[in-house]
Design a protein around this motif. Sequence first.
Motif, mmCIF file in Angstrom:
data_model
loop_
_atom_site.group_PDB
_atom_site.id
_atom_site.type_symbol
_atom_site.label_atom_id
_atom_site.label_comp_id
_atom_site.label_asym_id
_atom_site.label_seq_id
_atom_site.Cartn_x
_atom_site.Cartn_y
_atom_site.Cartn_z
ATOM 1 N N VAL A 120 -0.058 48.714 -7.360
ATOM 2 C CA VAL A 120 0.381 48.735 -5.968
ATOM 3 C C VAL A 120 -0.080 50.041 -5.317
ATOM 4 C CG1 VAL A 120 2.373 47.270 -6.458
ATOM 5 C CG2 VAL A 120 2.622 49.752 -6.576
ATOM 6 N N PRO A 121 -0.129 50.085 -3.982
ATOM 7 C CA PRO A 121 -0.576 51.317 -3.308
ATOM 8 C C PRO A 121 0.302 52.518 -3.643
ATOM 9 C CG PRO A 121 -0.502 49.465 -1.761
ATOM 10 C CD PRO A 121 0.149 48.993 -3.025
ATOM 11 N N GLY A 122 -0.333 53.687 -3.688
ATOM 12 C CA GLY A 122 0.406 54.934 -3.867
ATOM 13 C C GLY A 122 0.592 55.394 -5.292
ATOM 14 N N LEU A 123 -0.055 54.711 -6.243
ATOM 15 C CA LEU A 123 0.110 55.100 -7.654
ATOM 16 C C LEU A 123 -0.981 56.065 -8.131
ATOM 17 C CD1 LEU A 123 1.265 51.762 -9.362
ATOM 18 C CD2 LEU A 123 2.645 53.665 -8.534
ATOM 19 N N GLY A 124 -1.858 56.481 -7.226
ATOM 20 C CA GLY A 124 -2.836 57.509 -7.578
ATOM 21 C C GLY A 124 -4.131 56.995 -8.163
ATOM 22 N N ALA B 17 -15.097 51.414 -6.276
ATOM 23 C CA ALA B 17 -15.069 50.225 -5.423
ATOM 24 C C ALA B 17 -13.599 49.963 -5.081
ATOM 25 C CB ALA B 17 -15.691 49.036 -6.141
ATOM 26 N N ASP B 18 -13.154 50.509 -3.968
ATOM 27 C CA ASP B 18 -11.741 50.469 -3.613
ATOM 28 C C ASP B 18 -11.362 49.122 -3.005
ATOM 29 O OD1 ASP B 18 -9.362 51.773 -3.800
ATOM 30 O OD2 ASP B 18 -9.858 53.368 -2.383
ATOM 31 N N GLU B 19 -10.332 48.506 -3.581
ATOM 32 C CA GLU B 19 -9.842 47.190 -3.145
ATOM 33 C C GLU B 19 -10.985 46.172 -3.115
ATOM 34 O OE1 GLU B 19 -5.900 47.256 -0.821
ATOM 35 O OE2 GLU B 19 -7.330 48.326 0.452
ATOM 36 N N ILE B 20 -11.580 45.986 -4.280
ATOM 37 C CA ILE B 20 -12.757 45.133 -4.420
ATOM 38 C C ILE B 20 -12.471 43.686 -4.041
ATOM 39 C CG2 ILE B 20 -12.334 44.658 -6.880
ATOM 40 C CD1 ILE B 20 -15.382 44.789 -7.290
ATOM 41 N N ASN B 21 -11.209 43.256 -4.168
ATOM 42 C CA ASN B 21 -10.887 41.866 -3.843
ATOM 43 C C ASN B 21 -10.689 41.623 -2.347
ATOM 44 O OD1 ASN B 21 -8.546 43.441 -3.953
ATOM 45 N ND2 ASN B 21 -7.229 41.718 -4.508
ATOM 46 N N ARG B 22 -10.949 42.639 -1.511
ATOM 47 C CA ARG B 22 -10.845 42.472 -0.058
ATOM 48 C C ARG B 22 -12.132 41.938 0.557
ATOM 49 N NH1 ARG B 22 -5.660 42.336 1.399
ATOM 50 N NH2 ARG B 22 -4.487 43.890 0.225
ATOM 51 N N ASN C 131 -5.347 45.498 -5.330
ATOM 52 C CA ASN C 131 -3.928 45.543 -5.015
ATOM 53 C C ASN C 131 -3.317 44.174 -5.319
ATOM 54 O OD1 ASN C 131 -1.416 45.712 -3.838
ATOM 55 N ND2 ASN C 131 -2.141 46.291 -1.809
ATOM 56 N N PRO C 132 -2.295 44.106 -6.194
ATOM 57 C CA PRO C 132 -1.703 42.797 -6.526
ATOM 58 C C PRO C 132 -0.841 42.225 -5.402
ATOM 59 C CG PRO C 132 -0.472 44.541 -7.601
ATOM 60 C CD PRO C 132 -1.627 45.203 -6.908
ATOM 61 N N LEU C 133 -0.519 43.039 -4.402
ATOM 62 C CA LEU C 133 0.288 42.591 -3.277
ATOM 63 C C LEU C 133 -0.605 42.083 -2.139
ATOM 64 C CD1 LEU C 133 2.806 45.572 -3.169
ATOM 65 C CD2 LEU C 133 3.041 43.432 -4.416
#
Length: 324
Positions: A49-53, A114-119, A157-159
Amino acid sequence: MEEKEIKDAVNKFKSARKELSKAIIGQENVVSEVFMALLANGHILLEGVPGLGKTLLVRSLAKILHLDFHRVQFTPDLMPSDIVGMEVLEEDRSTGKRFFKFNKGPIFTNILLADEINRTPPKTQSALLEAMQEREVTYAGTTYELPKPFFLLATQNPLEQSGTYPLPEAQLDRFLFYTVVEYPTDQEEVDILELTTANKKNELKSILSAEDIIHARSWVRDIHIDKSLLELISRLVRSTRPQTSDLELVKQYVDWGAGPRAGQSIVLAAKAHAFLAGRLSVIPDDIKAVTLAVLRHRIVLNFVAKTEKYTVDQLIKGLLNQIK
Protein backbone atom coordinates in the motif's frame (compact mmCIF):
# COMPACT_ATOMS: atom_id res chain seq x y z
CA MET A 1 37.02 -18.57 -6.66
CA GLU A 2 39.42 -16.86 -4.28
CA GLU A 3 38.07 -17.27 -0.75
CA LYS A 4 39.47 -13.95 0.47
CA GLU A 5 37.93 -12.05 -2.44
CA ILE A 6 34.56 -13.66 -1.76
CA LYS A 7 34.73 -12.83 1.95
CA ASP A 8 35.54 -9.22 1.09
CA ALA A 9 32.58 -9.12 -1.33
CA VAL A 10 30.23 -10.60 1.28
CA ASN A 11 31.39 -8.02 3.81
CA LYS A 12 30.77 -5.24 1.29
CA PHE A 13 27.21 -6.44 0.76
CA LYS A 14 26.70 -6.61 4.54
CA SER A 15 28.00 -3.04 4.82
CA ALA A 16 25.61 -1.97 2.04
CA ARG A 17 22.67 -3.49 3.92
CA LYS A 18 23.75 -1.72 7.09
CA GLU A 19 24.02 1.57 5.20
CA LEU A 20 20.54 1.06 3.73
CA SER A 21 19.12 0.69 7.26
CA LYS A 22 19.90 4.39 7.81
CA ALA A 23 17.10 5.23 5.37
CA ILE A 24 14.82 2.17 5.64
CA ILE A 25 13.50 1.13 9.03
CA GLY A 26 12.69 -2.58 9.36
CA GLN A 27 11.55 -4.45 6.22
CA GLU A 28 14.38 -6.97 6.66
CA ASN A 29 12.80 -9.56 4.34
CA VAL A 30 12.22 -6.97 1.63
CA VAL A 31 15.80 -5.69 1.79
CA SER A 32 17.15 -9.27 1.72
CA GLU A 33 15.09 -10.14 -1.34
CA VAL A 34 16.19 -6.96 -3.13
CA PHE A 35 19.86 -7.84 -2.60
CA MET A 36 19.26 -11.48 -3.59
CA ALA A 37 17.54 -10.40 -6.81
CA LEU A 38 20.44 -8.06 -7.56
CA LEU A 39 22.97 -10.87 -7.05
CA ALA A 40 20.95 -13.42 -9.04
CA ASN A 41 20.69 -11.02 -12.00
CA GLY A 42 16.91 -10.99 -11.63
CA HIS A 43 14.19 -8.37 -11.27
CA ILE A 44 11.77 -7.76 -8.44
CA LEU A 45 8.11 -6.77 -8.19
CA LEU A 46 7.24 -4.96 -4.95
CA GLU A 47 3.62 -4.86 -3.85
CA GLY A 48 2.41 -2.75 -0.95
CA VAL A 49 0.00 0.00 0.00
CA PRO A 50 1.15 3.63 -0.42
CA GLY A 51 3.51 5.08 2.17
CA LEU A 52 5.51 1.96 3.03
CA GLY A 53 8.75 3.31 1.55
CA LYS A 54 8.97 1.32 -1.69
CA THR A 55 10.20 4.26 -3.75
CA LEU A 56 12.50 5.43 -0.95
CA LEU A 57 13.99 1.93 -0.78
CA VAL A 58 14.89 1.95 -4.48
CA ARG A 59 16.26 5.51 -4.43
CA SER A 60 18.40 4.73 -1.37
CA LEU A 61 19.64 1.52 -2.98
CA ALA A 62 20.80 3.45 -6.05
CA LYS A 63 22.85 5.80 -3.85
CA ILE A 64 24.49 2.95 -1.96
CA LEU A 65 25.33 1.07 -5.15
CA HIS A 66 26.73 4.16 -6.91
CA LEU A 67 24.76 3.32 -10.06
CA ASP A 68 22.72 5.33 -12.53
CA PHE A 69 19.07 5.48 -11.52
CA HIS A 70 15.89 6.45 -13.38
CA ARG A 71 12.30 6.49 -12.16
CA VAL A 72 9.29 6.20 -14.46
CA GLN A 73 5.80 6.87 -13.10
CA PHE A 74 3.52 4.52 -15.03
CA THR A 75 0.23 6.16 -16.03
CA PRO A 76 -2.63 5.18 -18.39
CA ASP A 77 -1.35 7.54 -21.12
CA LEU A 78 2.30 6.39 -20.98
CA MET A 79 3.60 5.14 -24.34
CA PRO A 80 6.37 2.56 -25.03
CA SER A 81 8.53 5.31 -26.57
CA ASP A 82 8.41 7.17 -23.24
CA ILE A 83 10.37 4.25 -21.79
CA VAL A 84 12.67 2.93 -24.53
CA GLY A 85 13.18 6.20 -26.42
CA MET A 86 12.44 7.29 -29.99
CA GLU A 87 14.03 8.48 -33.21
CA VAL A 88 14.00 12.22 -33.85
CA LEU A 89 14.77 14.07 -37.07
CA GLU A 90 17.89 16.22 -36.78
CA GLU A 91 19.77 18.44 -39.19
CA ASP A 92 23.53 18.75 -39.72
CA ARG A 93 24.06 22.51 -39.72
CA SER A 94 27.27 22.35 -41.75
CA THR A 95 25.80 20.31 -44.64
CA GLY A 96 22.06 20.86 -44.24
CA LYS A 97 21.45 17.10 -44.42
CA ARG A 98 18.74 15.61 -42.26
CA PHE A 99 19.03 12.32 -40.44
CA PHE A 100 17.26 10.28 -37.78
CA LYS A 101 18.93 9.97 -34.39
CA PHE A 102 17.80 7.56 -31.65
CA ASN A 103 17.29 9.35 -28.33
CA LYS A 104 17.59 6.79 -25.56
CA GLY A 105 14.79 6.64 -23.00
CA PRO A 106 14.98 6.18 -19.21
CA ILE A 107 15.31 2.39 -19.59
CA PHE A 108 18.99 2.96 -20.44
CA THR A 109 20.18 2.96 -16.85
CA ASN A 110 21.52 0.58 -14.20
CA ILE A 111 18.53 0.73 -11.86
CA LEU A 112 15.07 1.41 -13.22
CA LEU A 113 12.12 2.02 -10.90
CA ALA A 114 8.85 1.26 -12.70
CA ASP A 115 6.48 2.92 -10.25
CA GLU A 116 2.91 1.57 -10.20
CA ILE A 117 3.51 -0.60 -13.24
CA ASN A 118 -0.08 -1.85 -13.24
CA ARG A 119 -1.39 1.67 -13.98
CA THR A 120 -0.39 1.47 -17.64
CA PRO A 121 -1.91 -0.67 -20.44
CA PRO A 122 -0.29 -3.96 -21.62
CA LYS A 123 1.10 -2.24 -24.74
CA THR A 124 3.38 -0.10 -22.55
CA GLN A 125 4.06 -2.83 -20.00
CA SER A 126 5.37 -5.04 -22.81
CA ALA A 127 8.03 -2.44 -23.65
CA LEU A 128 9.97 -3.83 -20.68
CA LEU A 129 9.86 -7.50 -21.75
CA GLU A 130 12.91 -7.54 -24.03
CA ALA A 131 14.91 -5.47 -21.57
CA MET A 132 14.05 -7.83 -18.70
CA GLN A 133 14.97 -10.98 -20.58
CA GLU A 134 17.73 -10.04 -23.05
CA ARG A 135 19.05 -6.83 -21.40
CA GLU A 136 18.68 -5.02 -24.70
CA VAL A 137 16.21 -2.85 -26.62
CA THR A 138 15.33 -3.12 -30.31
CA TYR A 139 14.05 -0.02 -32.10
CA ALA A 140 13.53 0.37 -35.86
CA GLY A 141 15.52 -2.81 -36.53
CA THR A 142 18.55 -1.76 -34.48
CA THR A 143 19.42 -3.44 -31.18
CA TYR A 144 20.90 -1.40 -28.33
CA GLU A 145 22.50 -3.03 -25.28
CA LEU A 146 21.51 -1.82 -21.84
CA PRO A 147 24.15 -0.76 -19.28
CA LYS A 148 25.53 -3.48 -17.01
CA PRO A 149 24.24 -4.26 -14.50
CA PHE A 150 20.58 -3.65 -15.37
CA PHE A 151 18.14 -4.09 -12.48
CA LEU A 152 14.39 -3.46 -12.72
CA LEU A 153 12.34 -2.84 -9.60
CA ALA A 154 8.62 -2.46 -10.27
CA THR A 155 5.98 -1.48 -7.72
CA GLN A 156 2.26 -1.97 -7.69
CA ASN A 157 -0.50 -0.89 -5.35
CA PRO A 158 -2.96 -3.63 -4.24
CA LEU A 159 -5.62 -0.99 -3.52
CA GLU A 160 -7.78 0.95 -5.99
CA GLN A 161 -7.80 -1.77 -8.62
CA SER A 162 -10.30 0.06 -10.84
CA GLY A 163 -8.48 1.49 -13.85
CA THR A 164 -5.47 -0.80 -13.45
CA TYR A 165 -4.12 -3.41 -15.85
CA PRO A 166 -2.90 -6.63 -14.18
CA LEU A 167 0.46 -7.79 -15.51
CA PRO A 168 0.18 -10.69 -18.00
CA GLU A 169 1.50 -14.04 -16.81
CA ALA A 170 4.39 -14.00 -19.32
CA GLN A 171 5.66 -10.73 -17.86
CA LEU A 172 5.13 -11.78 -14.25
CA ASP A 173 7.26 -14.86 -14.96
CA ARG A 174 10.20 -12.57 -15.83
CA PHE A 175 10.35 -11.28 -12.26
CA LEU A 176 12.58 -13.34 -10.00
CA PHE A 177 10.67 -12.29 -6.86
CA TYR A 178 7.20 -11.05 -6.08
CA THR A 179 7.81 -9.33 -2.75
CA VAL A 180 4.98 -8.19 -0.50
CA VAL A 181 5.85 -5.12 1.59
CA GLU A 182 4.07 -5.40 4.94
CA TYR A 183 3.10 -2.74 7.48
CA PRO A 184 5.86 -1.90 10.02
CA THR A 185 5.79 -3.17 13.60
CA ASP A 186 4.91 -0.89 16.55
CA GLN A 187 8.50 0.07 17.32
CA GLU A 188 9.46 0.39 13.66
CA GLU A 189 6.61 2.84 13.10
CA VAL A 190 7.79 4.96 16.04
CA ASP A 191 11.33 4.93 14.61
CA ILE A 192 9.97 5.96 11.19
CA LEU A 193 8.13 8.91 12.72
CA GLU A 194 11.28 10.00 14.54
CA LEU A 195 13.54 9.63 11.48
CA THR A 196 11.30 11.35 8.92
CA THR A 197 10.06 14.37 10.90
CA ALA A 198 13.37 15.82 12.10
CA ASN A 199 15.85 18.14 10.38
CA LYS A 200 18.67 15.63 10.64
CA LYS A 201 19.13 13.65 7.43
CA ASN A 202 21.34 10.60 7.10
CA GLU A 203 23.68 10.92 4.12
CA LEU A 204 24.11 7.54 2.46
CA LYS A 205 27.57 6.44 1.34
CA SER A 206 28.34 4.56 -1.86
CA ILE A 207 29.49 1.09 -0.86
CA LEU A 208 29.28 -1.06 -4.01
CA SER A 209 30.23 -0.36 -7.62
CA ALA A 210 29.03 -1.91 -10.87
CA GLU A 211 32.22 -4.01 -11.02
CA ASP A 212 31.60 -5.36 -7.49
CA ILE A 213 28.10 -6.48 -8.47
CA ILE A 214 29.18 -8.09 -11.76
CA HIS A 215 31.98 -10.03 -10.02
CA ALA A 216 29.66 -11.11 -7.20
CA ARG A 217 27.09 -12.35 -9.72
CA SER A 218 29.74 -14.54 -11.31
CA TRP A 219 30.71 -16.00 -7.92
CA VAL A 220 27.06 -16.63 -7.01
CA ARG A 221 26.66 -18.88 -10.06
CA ASP A 222 29.75 -20.86 -8.99
CA ILE A 223 28.27 -21.67 -5.56
CA HIS A 224 27.79 -25.43 -5.17
CA ILE A 225 24.36 -27.03 -4.97
CA ASP A 226 24.03 -30.76 -4.43
CA LYS A 227 22.16 -32.78 -7.05
CA SER A 228 19.75 -34.05 -4.37
CA LEU A 229 18.72 -30.44 -3.74
CA LEU A 230 18.23 -29.86 -7.47
CA GLU A 231 15.94 -32.90 -7.51
CA LEU A 232 14.07 -31.50 -4.50
CA ILE A 233 13.55 -28.16 -6.29
CA SER A 234 12.35 -29.95 -9.43
CA ARG A 235 9.90 -31.99 -7.36
CA LEU A 236 8.69 -28.85 -5.58
CA VAL A 237 8.03 -26.98 -8.84
CA ARG A 238 6.39 -29.98 -10.52
CA SER A 239 4.15 -30.44 -7.49
CA THR A 240 2.55 -27.03 -8.19
CA ARG A 241 1.06 -28.33 -11.48
CA PRO A 242 -2.33 -30.08 -11.20
CA GLN A 243 -1.40 -32.28 -14.20
CA THR A 244 1.64 -33.82 -12.48
CA SER A 245 1.04 -33.24 -8.76
CA ASP A 246 0.09 -35.97 -6.29
CA LEU A 247 -0.96 -33.40 -3.69
CA GLU A 248 -4.69 -33.03 -3.11
CA LEU A 249 -4.54 -29.33 -2.23
CA VAL A 250 -2.94 -28.57 -5.63
CA LYS A 251 -5.57 -30.54 -7.55
CA GLN A 252 -8.29 -28.84 -5.54
CA TYR A 253 -7.12 -25.21 -5.74
CA VAL A 254 -4.73 -24.71 -8.68
CA ASP A 255 -5.52 -23.96 -12.34
CA TRP A 256 -1.92 -23.51 -13.56
CA GLY A 257 1.34 -24.31 -11.82
CA ALA A 258 4.83 -22.86 -12.11
CA GLY A 259 6.94 -23.37 -15.24
CA PRO A 260 10.63 -24.39 -15.55
CA ARG A 261 11.79 -20.78 -15.05
CA ALA A 262 10.55 -21.09 -11.45
CA GLY A 263 13.05 -23.88 -10.74
CA GLN A 264 15.88 -21.86 -12.29
CA SER A 265 14.87 -18.88 -10.16
CA ILE A 266 14.80 -20.92 -6.94
CA VAL A 267 18.30 -22.27 -7.63
CA LEU A 268 19.81 -18.84 -8.40
CA ALA A 269 18.01 -17.16 -5.50
CA ALA A 270 19.11 -19.92 -3.09
CA LYS A 271 22.72 -19.47 -4.26
CA ALA A 272 22.41 -15.71 -3.67
CA HIS A 273 20.99 -16.38 -0.19
CA ALA A 274 23.92 -18.68 0.59
CA PHE A 275 26.40 -16.07 -0.71
CA LEU A 276 24.96 -13.33 1.53
CA ALA A 277 25.28 -15.72 4.47
CA GLY A 278 28.96 -16.28 3.60
CA ARG A 279 28.56 -19.90 2.50
CA LEU A 280 29.90 -21.50 -0.68
CA SER A 281 27.27 -24.26 -0.77
CA VAL A 282 23.46 -24.23 -0.78
CA ILE A 283 21.61 -25.83 2.14
CA PRO A 284 17.86 -26.62 2.42
CA ASP A 285 17.26 -23.47 4.50
CA ASP A 286 18.36 -21.36 1.52
CA ILE A 287 15.66 -22.98 -0.61
CA LYS A 288 12.98 -22.45 2.04
CA ALA A 289 13.97 -18.80 2.40
CA VAL A 290 13.33 -17.96 -1.27
CA THR A 291 10.54 -20.31 -2.39
CA LEU A 292 7.60 -18.15 -1.32
CA ALA A 293 8.76 -15.02 -3.18
CA VAL A 294 9.73 -17.05 -6.27
CA LEU A 295 6.48 -19.04 -6.59
CA ARG A 296 3.96 -16.45 -5.37
CA HIS A 297 3.33 -14.97 -8.84
CA ARG A 298 3.77 -18.15 -10.83
CA ILE A 299 0.79 -20.14 -9.53
CA VAL A 300 -2.75 -19.37 -10.75
CA LEU A 301 -5.48 -20.40 -8.30
CA ASN A 302 -8.89 -21.51 -9.52
CA PHE A 303 -12.39 -20.26 -8.73
CA VAL A 304 -12.78 -22.66 -5.80
CA ALA A 305 -9.74 -21.15 -4.04
CA LYS A 306 -11.09 -17.64 -4.55
CA THR A 307 -14.52 -18.48 -3.17
CA GLU A 308 -12.93 -20.11 -0.12
CA LYS A 309 -10.47 -17.18 0.25
CA TYR A 310 -7.58 -19.60 0.01
CA THR A 311 -4.39 -17.67 -0.86
CA VAL A 312 -1.37 -18.65 -2.90
CA ASP A 313 0.84 -18.01 0.15
CA GLN A 314 -1.13 -20.63 2.11
CA LEU A 315 -0.74 -23.06 -0.77
CA ILE A 316 3.06 -22.63 -1.00
CA LYS A 317 3.49 -23.00 2.76
CA GLY A 318 1.40 -26.19 2.54
CA LEU A 319 3.65 -27.50 -0.25
CA LEU A 320 6.78 -26.79 1.79
CA ASN A 321 5.31 -28.68 4.73
CA GLN A 322 4.41 -31.71 2.60
CA ILE A 323 7.64 -31.89 0.58
CA LYS A 324 10.48 -32.67 2.97
